[in-house]
Design a protein around this motif. Structure first.
Motif, PDB file in Angstrom:
ATOM      1  N   VAL A   1      -6.909 -34.277  -8.945  1.00 25.18           N
ATOM      2  CA  VAL A   1      -7.483 -32.942  -9.099  1.00 25.18           C
ATOM      3  C   VAL A   1      -8.913 -32.940  -8.562  1.00 25.18           C
ATOM      4  CG1 VAL A   1      -8.309 -33.292 -11.466  1.00 25.18           C
ATOM      5  CG2 VAL A   1      -7.723 -30.989 -10.702  1.00 25.18           C
TER       6      VAL A   1
ATOM      7  N   PRO B   1     -12.244 -29.922  -7.662  1.00 24.96           N
ATOM      8  CA  PRO B   1     -12.646 -28.523  -7.907  1.00 24.96           C
ATOM      9  C   PRO B   1     -12.325 -27.601  -6.727  1.00 24.96           C
ATOM     10  CG  PRO B   1     -14.473 -30.032  -8.362  1.00 24.96           C
ATOM     11  CD  PRO B   1     -13.373 -30.853  -7.769  1.00 24.96           C
TER      12      PRO B   1
ATOM     13  N   PHE C   1      -7.204 -29.318 -20.958  1.00 25.98           N
ATOM     14  CA  PHE C   1      -6.642 -29.533 -19.620  1.00 25.98           C
ATOM     15  C   PHE C   1      -5.574 -30.627 -19.594  1.00 25.98           C
ATOM     16  CE2 PHE C   1      -6.747 -31.472 -15.360  1.00 25.98           C
ATOM     17  CZ  PHE C   1      -6.457 -30.362 -14.597  1.00 25.98           C
TER      18      PHE C   1
ATOM     19  N   ARG D   1       1.585 -29.767 -15.295  1.00 25.61           N
ATOM     20  CA  ARG D   1       0.970 -29.815 -13.967  1.00 25.61           C
ATOM     21  C   ARG D   1       0.842 -28.406 -13.374  1.00 25.61           C
ATOM     22  NH1 ARG D   1      -1.343 -34.252 -14.786  1.00 25.61           N
ATOM     23  NH2 ARG D   1      -0.135 -36.165 -14.644  1.00 25.61           N
TER      24      ARG D   1
ATOM     25  N   GLN E   1      -1.984 -26.764 -15.045  1.00 24.03           N
ATOM     26  CA  GLN E   1      -3.243 -27.378 -14.602  1.00 24.03           C
ATOM     27  C   GLN E   1      -3.651 -26.794 -13.262  1.00 24.03           C
ATOM     28  OE1 GLN E   1      -2.394 -31.614 -14.701  1.00 24.03           O
ATOM     29  NE2 GLN E   1      -3.355 -31.849 -16.703  1.00 24.03           N
ATOM     30  N   ALA E   2      -2.687 -26.678 -12.364  1.00 21.73           N
ATOM     31  CA  ALA E   2      -2.983 -26.131 -11.038  1.00 21.73           C
ATOM     32  C   ALA E   2      -3.517 -24.700 -11.174  1.00 21.73           C
ATOM     33  CB  ALA E   2      -1.727 -26.167 -10.176  1.00 21.73           C
TER      34      ALA E   2
ATOM     35  N   VAL F   1      -7.196 -24.652 -12.510  1.00 21.72           N
ATOM     36  CA  VAL F   1      -8.222 -24.973 -11.513  1.00 21.72           C
ATOM     37  C   VAL F   1      -8.405 -23.795 -10.554  1.00 21.72           C
ATOM     38  CG1 VAL F   1      -9.029 -26.623  -9.784  1.00 21.72           C
ATOM     39  CG2 VAL F   1      -7.533 -27.398 -11.608  1.00 21.72           C
TER      40      VAL F   1
ATOM     41  N   TYR G   1     -12.344 -26.748 -13.877  1.00 12.33           N
ATOM     42  CA  TYR G   1     -11.232 -27.534 -14.434  1.00 12.33           C
ATOM     43  C   TYR G   1     -10.838 -28.664 -13.482  1.00 12.33           C
ATOM     44  CZ  TYR G   1     -10.343 -24.469 -18.399  1.00 12.33           C
ATOM     45  OH  TYR G   1     -10.451 -23.775 -19.576  1.00 12.33           O
ATOM     46  N   GLY G   2     -11.290 -28.548 -12.256  1.00 13.62           N
ATOM     47  CA  GLY G   2     -10.960 -29.578 -11.278  1.00 13.62           C
ATOM     48  C   GLY G   2     -11.912 -30.758 -11.277  1.00 13.62           C
TER      49      GLY G   2
ATOM     50  N   VAL H   1     -13.275 -33.731 -13.442  1.00  7.99           N
ATOM     51  CA  VAL H   1     -13.114 -34.509 -14.672  1.00  7.99           C
ATOM     52  C   VAL H   1     -14.432 -35.210 -14.978  1.00  7.99           C
ATOM     53  CG1 VAL H   1     -11.872 -36.408 -15.769  1.00  7.99           C
ATOM     54  CG2 VAL H   1     -10.642 -34.780 -14.322  1.00  7.99           C
TER      55      VAL H   1
ATOM     56  N   THR I   1      -9.990 -37.679 -19.989  1.00  7.65           N
ATOM     57  CA  THR I   1      -9.677 -36.617 -19.015  1.00  7.65           C
ATOM     58  C   THR I   1     -10.166 -35.254 -19.508  1.00  7.65           C
ATOM     59  OG1 THR I   1      -7.677 -37.893 -18.572  1.00  7.65           O
ATOM     60  CG2 THR I   1      -7.906 -35.829 -17.393  1.00  7.65           C
TER      61      THR I   1
END
Lengths: 421, 488
Positions: free
Chosen positions: A100, A102, B383, B388, B391-392, B395, B401-402, B404, B410
């Motif tokens: 992941v 941003p 998060f 998944r 999560q996508a 973000v 959220y992208g 960490v 996490t």
């Protein structure tokens, strides 16, 4: 960016960058390096002192200097992509990397081979159970180093450092130069695990006392650290009652060991080695899972970044060759076991072709030794033997095994010290 | 003294007890205010305890503790969803390793049934080892209580607080009570470090300091003694070598003993010991304390992976001299106590809150349930617990959220920013930790601590050098000073 790669490298420190370059040199066409920090280079970026690169680049560099050299090697190569500020969340058994970032959001990337180069982290106060209160001002040396060298803040004004490994010694000097009074460096062992040159240049030059066989038995301060109680320890490293004394300080820096960062490896269910805390690898740095390679501090903690690069180049090469399907042929698998005096040895396995393969063993002794013979045997056959005038647990021993010697290996390999009678 | 506010009720203390009361009061058309001396809520006993929602078989039949425990446990089952509480209903085992201890278990079973605890059962050694295979093979049986669970105490207190604020209550932190104004034997106000709050009703939920608060009003009917309990917490990676749920030894007269428990986030802990001490500020972990809990825990769990310890901490129980909870009216009119809330205080808190709200209604008969009380607190985004796909999407909606920040747990930058900016938001590094778990993992904030400090500085609009770890003078970093001879 693409979704499929020949080689995906997890971690953009010296191991990851060296692996990427080597994979490129060995013909991989699509290589991706994933780094979680805001820039490549890993921990080297905060190690602004010199002493890096003497073996690998044949000149003395600072940490950022070494990192820069590694980055230069991969620059302007369309086959190598890098992603920074990107955290890998998971690696699945079928070599899908979920990460992941941003800007790009959640990524699902597929690889023919993967190289794990996540490095290591510092052991904390909790792991060694230092008693006392839990005020602000207790930092691992690396966290303090990042703050002082990269972010521009001082972790404290009067410090006591626990642990005389190189990071502790380097930080004693760094903090002194930044205007912090370092009251003492404490070492629970009866010997320092740091390089002699660092003891001279980082402690003696700054009149910082080193207390061997001493540790912290209590941290004081309900808000910020106000001091520590220190005691002498016996040969079993237990504090000796009656030897306690207090040192006033506002900061405690801990340099008490490094631990390979293997959370992703655990998720992959790789075979792990308890003594190194890293995955078991063969001489090509392939783990117990075919196509997954590992190199650098994630395998075992190094004292020299030069060896990290060397190991990563091996991993890069074989990951690239595997991804291109160029490694055919039967291999003979043997285990490498450690005997008397040798605590760890990497690789822990060998996967040898019929004609043998040139390789290096990286070992650590369990305790300081003098005038010992390092012997590598396979069954009754002595493969290599080397006299070591000195050996210290803190200094990794590298031993060459040329192909004509590894050809002789018939069964499991054993490395051990033999003391002169 | 300036007059800060006027209120119908002032709650003193922002731990689990005070916040639970405040939330209960927020159901009524009352002006309620909570004052807390520390910079954050849940900084006393609430932040360092065993986190267990007890079933309720320990306390003597008919005691306040027994009644409140069983009712509190039931309430948590209801509140769990409304307040997004992180609870794992694991059930608990009290393990016996001898015939005498088995006899004690049968007494506990009987006591529990009389207290109204459902589902209690004595398990055979085989059944115990099937549930917890790493326990000592000398086990002879165990009392199984399926209604017990483990929660996240400071998050629970914060949820109570945020729910109360959502329903119109007000909270002041960094607000120390300096006196209680009593006129003609009746409370008329509370003097705080931020000014006077005029009120006719004070609820004393001041934990370790409840006796001192009572004394300010002239009530010297009880005293509170700190009883230290130390803990060792382990990395998640060794949980499978330890226990799945909550395992107690067979209790003796003074304590439930050193237990082994895996928390709602998957870390196992051992502890606590029980050490009566003098100093209410003594939160030091000791060598003897740790040795003692290790030795005791080994009787339950012979193999303890000490190398995987990630932190040690200690909490102080607020033990009353009577040993029971002190709940109800003081002899000073307008003062109510929720004091002596040692174990099972966490479990009992919502039940005690109901009881106090009932007393408040007795004293203020004109008060009614508020229209439009919102029982539900909006759920937080965690998060790492999202699928998944979600999560996508997260973000895409908010790019933070992208990123960490806490690698071990996490935890993303978006969660940290939310924890700072939400109601009752974090103001300190430990405040962020308590709300998000950033810094609670195996590296104990080594990587994320400096980053969290910088995010706090940015979001609060203060210099990095003013960010605190926890209490008033707990600065994290200082400005560099120019070296001698260097231009300033």
């Amino acid at each position: 960016m693409s979704e499929s790669y020949d080689v995906i490298i997890i971690g953009g420190g010296p191991a990851g960058l060296s692996a990427a370059y080597s994979a490129w040199e060995n013909g991989a066409k699509k290589i991706l390096v994933i780094e979680r920090d805001r820039e490549l280079g890993g921990i080297l970026q905060q190690c602004i002192h010199n002493g890096f690169g003497l073996h690998h680049f044949k000149e003395e560099l600072t940490g950022p200097g070494y990192a820069h050299r590694c980055m230069e090697l991969i620059k302007d190569k369309p086959e190598i992509e890098t992603l920074i500020d990107t955290m890998v969340l998971e690696i699945t058994q079928d070599k899908t990397v979920v990460a992941v970032n941003p800007k790009k959001g959640l990524l699902e990337l597929h690889a023919k081979t993967i190289i794990l180069t996540m490095g290591c982290r510092e052991r904390t106060r909790g792991a060694i159970r230092i008693p006392g209160e839990r005020p602000a001002g207790v930092f691992t040396a690396g966290a303090a180093q990042r703050m002082v060298n990269m972010e521009g803040y001082l972790p404290g004004k009067k410090a006591v450092i626990l642990g005389s490994g190189d990071i502790g010694l380097i930080m004693a000097r760094r903090m002194s130069l930044e205007g912090c009074k370092v009251e003492a460096v404490l070492e629970i062992c009866s010997f320092s695990n740091g390089l002699t040159r660092n003891i001279v240049q980082c402690l003696e030059d700054y009149d910082i006392p080193l207390y061997l066989s001493h540790t912290i038995v209590k941290i004081h301060g309900s808000e910020r650290v106000t001091g520590v109680t220190v005691a002498k320890v016996d040969e079993r490293m237990q504090p000796l009652p009656g030897t306690e004394f207090d040192i006033e300080c506002d900061t405690v820096l801990l340099s008490v060991g490094l631990i390979p960062e293997n959370e992703l490896s655990r998720g992959l269910d790789l075979k792990m080695e308890p003594l190194t805390s890293g995955p078991v690898v063969d001489q090509r740095r392939e783990t117990s899972k075919p196509g997954i390679f590992a190199a650098g501090n994630v395998v075992h903690v190094h004292d020299l970044v030069d060896f990290v690069s060397e190991e990563a180049e091996i991993a890069g090469k074989f990951a690239a060759l595997t991804a291109q399907g160029m490694l055919e042929g039967e291999l003979k698998h043997v285990e490498v076991t450690t005997g008397d005096g040798i605590r760890t040895c990497v690789p822990q396995r060998l996967s040898l072709p019929e004609e043998g393969e040139t390789l290096r063993l990286f070992m650590r002794v369990g305790a300081p030794e003098q005038k010992v013979r390092l012997e590598v045997t396979s069954g009754d056959t002595l493969i290599v033997s080397k006299l070591l005038p000195f050996a210290k647990p803190s200094e990794m021993i590298a031993l060459n095994l040329p192909a004509e010697k590894t050809k002789l290996i018939s069964g499991d390999l054993k490395v051990a010290l033999k003391r002169e009678a | 003294m300036n007059c800060l506010r006027e209120a119908d009720v002032v709650v003193v203390g922002g731990g689990i007890m005070g916040t639970a009361v405040l939330r209960e009061l927020s159901k009524y058309d009352l002006k309620s205010i909570l004052v807390e001396k520390e910079p954050d809520l849940a900084m006393g006993t609430t932040k360092a305890n065993s986190a267990i929602l007890h079933a309720g078989f320990d306390a003597p039949n008919g005691s306040m503790k027994a009644r409140m425990n069983v009712r509190g446990n039931t309430l948590y089952h209801i509140l769990e969803d409304q307040l997004d509480l992180d609870i794992k209903w694991t059930g608990s085992l009290v393990v016996a390793t001898s015939e005498e201890e088995l006899a004690t278990l049968r007494e506990l079973l009987e006591r529990g049934r009389k207290n109204g605890v459902g589902g209690l059962q004595i398990l055979s050694a085989e059944e115990v080892l099937a549930k917890e295979p790493n326990l000592t093979k000398t086990v002879t049986g165990a009392l199984w209580a399926p209604s017990a669970g483990v929660c996240w105490p400071f998050a629970a207190a914060l949820s109570f607080a945020r729910s109360a604020v959502q329903n119109g209550a007000e909270i002041f932190t960094d607000c120390r009570v300096e006196g209680i104004v009593v006129a003609d034997g009746k409370v008329t106000g509370v003097k705080t470090s931020k000014g006077l709050i005029k009120t006719g009703l004070v609820i004393n939920a001041a934990g370790l300091y409840a006796d001192e608060v009572a004394k300010m009003a002239g009530d010297e009917s009880f005293s509170i003694h700190p009883r230290k309990g130390e803990y060792i917490l382990f990395d998640k990676t060794v949980a499978d070598k330890m226990v799945n749920g909550i395992v107690f030894p067979t209790p003796n007269k003074t304590t439930k003993g050193v237990l082994v428990c895996t928390t709602t986030h998957g870390n196992t802990f051992i502890g606590p010991n029980a050490e009566d001490i003098e100093d209410k500020d003594d939160r030091a972990v000791t060598i003897t304390g740790m040795d003692r809990i290790i030795a005791s825990a080994k009787k339950l769990l012979p193999e303890i992976p000490l190398g995987a310890a990630i932190t040690e901490f200690c909490g102080l129980r607020a033990a009353s001299d009577s040993g029971d909870f002190i709940i109800g009216k003081s002899r000073v009119a307008g003062l109510l106590h929720a004091a002596g809330m040692q174990s099972p205080g966490l479990t009992a808190a919502p039940a005690v809150a109901e009881e106090l709200a009932r007393l408040v209604r007795e004293l203020l008969p004109m008060v009614h349930l508020k229209k439009g009380f919102q029982s539900i607190l909006p759920k937080k985004t965690v998060f790492h617990r999202l699928s998944r796909v979600k999560q996508a999407a997260a973000v895409q909606k908010n790019k933070l959220y992208g990123r960490v920040i806490c690698r071990c747990e996490t935890i993303t930058e978006a969660e940290i920013v939310a924890a700072i900016n939400e109601s009752c938001g974090a103001r300190t590094v430990d405040g962020v930790k308590r709300r998000t778990r950033a810094g609670m993992g195996r590296c104990q904030g080594g990587f994320c601590g400096p980053r969290v400090t910088q995010i706090l500085a940015r979001e609060l609009g203060i210099p990095v050098t003013e960010v605190l770890k926890e209490r008033a003078d707990s600065h994290m970093f200082y400005e560099k000073e120019p070296a001698a001879g260097e231009e300033a």
